[in-house]
Design a protein around this motif. Sequence first.
Motif, mmCIF file in Angstrom:
data_model
loop_
_atom_site.group_PDB
_atom_site.id
_atom_site.type_symbol
_atom_site.label_atom_id
_atom_site.label_comp_id
_atom_site.label_asym_id
_atom_site.label_seq_id
_atom_site.Cartn_x
_atom_site.Cartn_y
_atom_site.Cartn_z
ATOM 1 N N THR A 473 0.747 -1.310 -0.119
ATOM 2 C CA THR A 473 -0.198 0.206 -0.017
ATOM 3 C C THR A 473 0.827 1.236 -0.025
ATOM 4 O O THR A 473 0.536 2.173 -0.743
ATOM 5 C CB THR A 473 -1.132 -0.168 1.252
ATOM 6 O OG1 THR A 473 -1.773 -1.204 1.159
ATOM 7 C CG2 THR A 473 -1.725 1.186 1.209
ATOM 8 N N ASN A 474 2.023 1.275 0.921
ATOM 9 C CA ASN A 474 2.864 2.482 0.743
ATOM 10 C C ASN A 474 3.354 2.652 -0.387
ATOM 11 O O ASN A 474 3.619 3.655 -1.096
ATOM 12 C CB ASN A 474 3.804 2.240 2.109
ATOM 13 C CG ASN A 474 2.973 2.426 3.457
ATOM 14 O OD1 ASN A 474 2.167 3.187 3.520
ATOM 15 N ND2 ASN A 474 3.763 1.870 4.473
ATOM 16 N N ASN A 475 3.973 1.333 -0.980
ATOM 17 C CA ASN A 475 4.450 1.467 -2.462
ATOM 18 C C ASN A 475 3.627 2.166 -3.456
ATOM 19 O O ASN A 475 4.148 3.046 -4.214
ATOM 20 C CB ASN A 475 4.990 0.392 -2.757
ATOM 21 C CG ASN A 475 6.280 -0.329 -1.838
ATOM 22 O OD1 ASN A 475 6.758 0.702 -1.191
ATOM 23 N ND2 ASN A 475 6.615 -1.456 -2.040
ATOM 24 N N ALA A 476 2.540 1.505 -3.442
ATOM 25 C CA ALA A 476 1.295 2.225 -4.414
ATOM 26 C C ALA A 476 1.089 3.740 -4.240
ATOM 27 O O ALA A 476 0.731 4.143 -5.356
ATOM 28 C CB ALA A 476 0.252 1.293 -4.159
ATOM 29 N N GLU A 477 1.248 4.091 -3.088
ATOM 30 C CA GLU A 477 0.461 5.500 -2.877
ATOM 31 C C GLU A 477 1.717 6.528 -3.399
ATOM 32 O O GLU A 477 1.372 7.736 -3.358
ATOM 33 C CB GLU A 477 0.114 5.575 -1.424
ATOM 34 C CG GLU A 477 -0.923 5.044 -0.847
ATOM 35 C CD GLU A 477 -2.035 5.641 -1.705
ATOM 36 O OE1 GLU A 477 -2.270 6.777 -1.949
ATOM 37 O OE2 GLU A 477 -3.148 4.756 -1.957
ATOM 38 N N PHE A 478 2.780 6.047 -3.382
ATOM 39 C CA PHE A 478 3.846 7.038 -3.807
ATOM 40 C C PHE A 478 3.591 7.599 -5.231
ATOM 41 O O PHE A 478 4.048 8.951 -5.301
ATOM 42 C CB PHE A 478 5.228 6.214 -3.849
ATOM 43 C CG PHE A 478 6.393 7.114 -4.503
ATOM 44 C CD1 PHE A 478 7.006 8.210 -3.395
ATOM 45 C CD2 PHE A 478 7.058 7.039 -5.655
ATOM 46 C CE1 PHE A 478 8.045 8.839 -3.843
ATOM 47 C CE2 PHE A 478 8.001 7.946 -5.938
ATOM 48 C CZ PHE A 478 8.593 8.811 -5.095
ATOM 49 N N ALA A 479 3.266 6.752 -6.133
ATOM 50 C CA ALA A 479 2.985 7.493 -7.523
ATOM 51 C C ALA A 479 1.822 8.510 -7.326
ATOM 52 O O ALA A 479 1.539 9.470 -8.013
ATOM 53 C CB ALA A 479 2.531 6.343 -8.466
ATOM 54 N N GLU A 480 0.753 8.461 -6.357
ATOM 55 C CA GLU A 480 -0.265 9.452 -6.167
ATOM 56 C C GLU A 480 0.336 10.722 -5.714
ATOM 57 O O GLU A 480 -0.254 11.782 -6.149
ATOM 58 C CB GLU A 480 -1.248 8.824 -5.346
ATOM 59 C CG GLU A 480 -2.174 7.650 -5.907
ATOM 60 C CD GLU A 480 -2.831 7.937 -6.918
ATOM 61 O OE1 GLU A 480 -3.237 9.174 -7.311
ATOM 62 O OE2 GLU A 480 -3.250 6.978 -7.798
#
Length: 598
Positions: A473-480
């Motif tokens: 989850t933390n990794n995916a939110e970086f692009a946002e």
Amino acid sequence: QEPEEEEPNDPQSLGEVPTLSIVSNGKRVDIRKSTADEFLFSTGHGVEESLEPKAALARELTASIQEKMREKHGPRPDDLVPVLAFEAPIHYCSEKDVAVVIGVIRIGDCSKQSAVNYVTKDISAVAGKKYEAQNSRLVFEPGEIRKEMEIRVIDDDLWDCTLEFEVQMTDEGILNGTISRYAFATRAKIMDDDAFPTNKFRDQLMSGREHEISPPMLLLEYFKMNMSNPVVMRGLKKKLAFDTIENLVFIIGLFLDMYMVDYVVCETCDVGSAPASLAFIVFLKVLPQPVCHFLAYRQNFWKVGGASRMTLQANLLRKYLSYDEGSLAEINATKLILAMTRDSSELVANGFLQIPMFVSAIFRLLLILMYQMIVPAALGKQITATGLMHRFLPLVFFPIAMIIFLFLRNKTLTEALEYLHETQNWMLHQCRQTINNHRLISDYKKRGAFVDKFMQRIEQYNAANVNYAAVRTNNAEFAEWCTLLVLAVYVPIGGLQVLARDGNFFLGNFLNNVAIIKALGAMCTQLYNVILTMQTTFQSLTTVTCYMNLSTDTLHRGTQQKRNIQLCRERIQTTLQSDPTSEPVDQLCIEMVNLSFK
């Protein structure tokens, strides 16, 4: 029952008119010779009948049957025709062998010429890829009892499990012979000598040192191997073509939005031509949707995932059934089951099937770059230094930021995934131990203890799953966050430039750039998720690779089979030398030699 000889009623006729009494199913039949050519039988009721009418009826029935056989199969030859049979049901060869040699023997009268046609048929080996198909004729000259046929084998550097094809003799065109009812076909097994997935890291793979290979490089080699499958490659090309169409639709949509705002509904635009222009824009936006819908539906039937899973799962089972004793002692049954089910599916879904998404994201990035360069020039606009920054700075920022973040977070993600797989293996191993030892657990009253152990494994797995999900989850939110950061910087600057009305930057350009930044964020998010998803397959790939390269007993079985055939040939030659008129195949003994136990 054994016939019992009865004493004749007339003692004087003893030895002259013997009577044979046969008891069958509780009934007695007396048969005595009446004349030189006639026999009489009696059922014990004092009435004698001649056997001749019944014999005549039997001869009549036999003649009728023979006539029907001649109508169906042709006239019967003067002598019994020889039987043609393969000398072994299975033959072995290696990829490095030029050809597999298959023997055919002739049993019976070999004084005349015999001929039979034979044809090859695919089983798991494909003609033209692993061997050269044949549809030919085998001729036995007078006196020959054995002939050989050679089927050429194709050597390549592509990995395959032990594959096989079939050779069959056919009745069509057969000359002076009949095909054996049971030995009319034989299978040829081709032993592959390549490493899984390719031979690039052959030394490490064949010696069990998979951990020394870089996981991304090993995954790349698996991709190469899987794309050698024509079914997979055909479906992959269709998928890439579909993604290309979707990317083109996206770019056309960007241009239509910009054109509508700046050249159709603007304050200075021609009101009279606006309805036709808007209708044309709507038509162009709606037109691709049926095509995309149809292709999205059809991609479920392109067999990319199914054929890829079949390659892994079927060959893992083939390998397991051919493992030698050393490999069987080394494997863990739970891990092997997971390799056939979970690991194979993950390797395909989270690895190979991510290729179209990765290529699509890269292609969309290139299309956006081309769009930012070509559209202003096509519309006759001058690009200033500020305009260049607006258009190309996000294209540079997003990939660099994502690569740095991925590099920094790679270790954390890999450790979380490995621990998740490890706890799952523990849980399944505990479950398997409980099931296999159910009787002992019941007898020693250890039900509660084993339930507690299993619950501990479940808790460990749940904790590892939560930790892995949190990292993802933390990794995916970086692009946002990157997208919001770029928009937070660009929106004030671009908005003020629109309000300046300098004639080179309109509202449509501003909205177009905002949409492009969002698309870049989504594209980088997709790229990042693809890379993260591919990373989750490293452990599965290592496990599958290990089991695919364990040693098998196929080579030993092939050597033993060739030795058995050679022994039979030697015995046949020995028999023929001692008695050329005998039938050597019928005199072969079944015996075991060089028998030993370990």
